[in-house]
Enzyme design. Structure first.
Site, PDB file in Angstrom:
ATOM      1  N   SER A  94       0.693  -1.122  -0.037  1.00 32.30           N
ATOM      2  CA  SER A  94       0.092  -0.078  -0.011  1.00 32.30           C
ATOM      3  C   SER A  94       0.861   1.398  -0.138  1.00 32.30           C
ATOM      4  CB  SER A  94      -0.829  -0.091   1.230  1.00 32.30           C
ATOM      5  OG  SER A  94      -1.980   1.086   1.119  1.00 32.30           O
ATOM      6  N   ASP A 237      -1.669   6.302  -3.645  1.00 27.73           N
ATOM      7  CA  ASP A 237      -0.791   5.379  -2.884  1.00 27.73           C
ATOM      8  C   ASP A 237      -0.076   4.466  -3.972  1.00 27.73           C
ATOM      9  OD1 ASP A 237      -3.026   3.973  -2.597  1.00 27.73           O
ATOM     10  OD2 ASP A 237      -2.482   3.081  -0.739  1.00 27.73           O
ATOM     11  N   ASP A 241      -5.592   2.639  -3.875  1.00 28.84           N
ATOM     12  CA  ASP A 241      -6.855   2.580  -3.348  1.00 28.84           C
ATOM     13  C   ASP A 241      -7.183   3.874  -2.566  1.00 28.84           C
ATOM     14  OD1 ASP A 241      -5.128   2.088  -1.165  1.00 28.84           O
ATOM     15  OD2 ASP A 241      -6.296   0.469  -0.148  1.00 28.84           O
TER      16      ASP A 241
HETATM   17 MG    MG Z   1      -3.355   1.425  -0.372  1.00 28.98          MG
END
Ligand code: MG
Length: 454
Positions: A94, A237, A241
């Site tokens: 992430s 990022d 998401d």
């Molecule tokens: Mg993320």
């Protein structure tokens, strides 16, 4: 849960998150979750292919066929899982720095697995009781082309294209060398935007900036907005998401302000909106104004998703949920954070207005933070007791889902032990900085006093 925290499992690649680890997680997933195909996708990290290969091997070894999607945003993998009715494993860390990697798990409905489901997988991971297949039962792995393209098609079908195209926007986009680099530019172009990118090539070394979309990493995007006269800047990022925004002057828009603006456009009386206990007063005020209920969970997207599920099952309408870090969910679209979809919804909200104008009502809030260190578990316990006592005494609305949050209507203060360091964090927010400082000071003095008595 030791392995799967509140937002998947993460660590330094090759040290904590090794191929052996990825394979073992995959074997546990494949064993617990029955049969059928499993999709494996990843973000752009240099360790991604190595870990995805190990995960695919682990899945095949317990008899699961594997769809290899390659580099796709996490929400793109979720879209694939929902469309094909298959489970998915995403290799991503992430927003963490480039040396990290991790694993997220998705059900065949395209939604992250729940805490209860993750606990079952973790038990099997620990026990090592895997359903190893015989030579003639080993799963096959196949490369799947076009998962990114199909994801963009899904997105295009889910947003108000004509409204966005009609605004003739110039958009500066910073996918941060992450998985969104291959999909979001195409999506925005097909929405009729003129798109300029910075850090737009997928690159697991992240040469232009770190994957976390915070102001310190978005100087290039701000400059691009200013020099190109763009209407808005958008940043993701590493797994796309999340989406955060920069206004037409190149000024960073806080994630709390963009969430409030998005929520204000969505919420009607009687709706519920879900966020975490460190939620901004901005969203408190937006929910109040709309006559909607604000529900707070412990910090982390898994907790938010779990609460939205419960509310939806109770028949409540939850049009929007999320946190002030750019991770927003529109459950009517999908119960998943989606940076490209969030960006498009934000462009819809603009409706011909400037970004600075749209977020202005949510600009004028003051946040104050202070930490109290402790040396022993006894001191920590004494401070938490003091926070609980203060909560009781103050007559504020109290939320104890993750630390102690005291809501005063116009302002709030939260005392919450850090998950990783020996300190209790105190946060407060109000329209007036003096009010926020006073709330932090009151809590701080009380905790320090309690600590001194141990
Ligand atoms: Mg993320």
């Amino acid at each position: 849960m030791e392995i799967f925290g509140s937002s998947g499992t993460r660590g330094v690649a090759g040290e904590e998150v090794t191929p052996e680890f990825a394979m073992r997680v995959a074997k546990a997933v494949g064993t617990v979750r029955g049969d059928g195909r499993v999709a494996v996708g990843r973000d752009t990290r240099t360790s991604g292919r190595m870990l995805a290969d190990a995960a695919a091997s682990g899945l095949a070894s317990v008899g699961r066929d594997v769809d290899r999607l390659g580099v796709v945003p996490t929400p793109g993998v979720q879209a694939y899982a929902a469309r094909e009715g298959v489970e998915a494993l995403v290799v991503t860390a992430s927003h963490n720095p480039p040396r990290y990697n991790g694993i997220k798990l998705v059900g065949s409905d395209g939604i992250e697995l729940s805490v209860a489901e993750l606990e079952r997988i973790e038990e099997t991971f620990d026990s090592g009781e895997f359903a190893d297949a015989a030579w003639d039962g080993v799963g096959r792995a196949e490369g799947v082309e076009g998962a990114g393209r199909a994801y963009v098609e899904d997105l295009l079908g889910a947003v108000d294209r004509s409204r966005i195209a009609g605004a003739e926007l110039t958009v500066a986009l910073d996918p941060g060398h992450g998985a969104g680099a291959a999909t979001t530019p195409r999506f925005l172009r097909e929405l009729g935007c003129r798109v300029l990118t910075v850090n737009g090539q997928p690159d697991g070394r992240f040469p232009g900036r770190d994957p976390e979309p915070v102001p310190a990493n978005l100087g290039d995007l701000s400059r691009l907005v200013r020099t190109s006269d763009a209407d808005v800047g958008i940043a993701h990022d590493g797994d796309a998401d999340r989406a955060v925004f920069v206004d037409e002057r190149g000024e960073f828009v806080s994630g709390d302000a963009s969430l409030a603006a998005l929520a204000a456009a969505e919420l009607d009386a009687g709706d519920a909106v879900v966020s975490a206990v460190n939620v901004s007063q901005r969203l408190v005020d937006v929910a109040d104004e709309a006559g909607a209920d604000l529900e707070l969970t412990p910090i982390g997207s898994t907790n938010i998703i779990g609460r939205v599920r419960e509310l939806t099952e109770e028949g409540r309408r939850v049009p929007v949920a999320g946190e002030g870090n750019g991770g927003v969910l529109f459950p009517g679209y999908r119960l998943a954070r989606d940076g490209a979809y969030t960006a498009a919804r934000f462009l819809s909200v603009l409706g011909g207005r400037r970004v600075s104008e749209v977020v202005a009502p949510y600009d004028d809030y003051a946040n104050v933070r202070r930490n109290v260190h402790y040396e022993s578990p006894g001191q920590r316990a004494a401070m938490l007791t003091a926070a609980a006592n203060r909560a009781e005494r103050e007559g504020a609305t109290i939320n104890t889902r993750d630390g102690y949050r005291l809501d005063y209507g116009d302002a709030w203060v939260l005392a919450r032990p850090s998950g990783t360091e020996p300190l209790v964090r105190i946060y407060a927010e109000a329209r007036d900085i003096a009010r926020a400082e006073m709330l932090v000071a009151g809590m701080y003095d009380e905790l320090v006093e309690a600590k001194a008595e141990i």
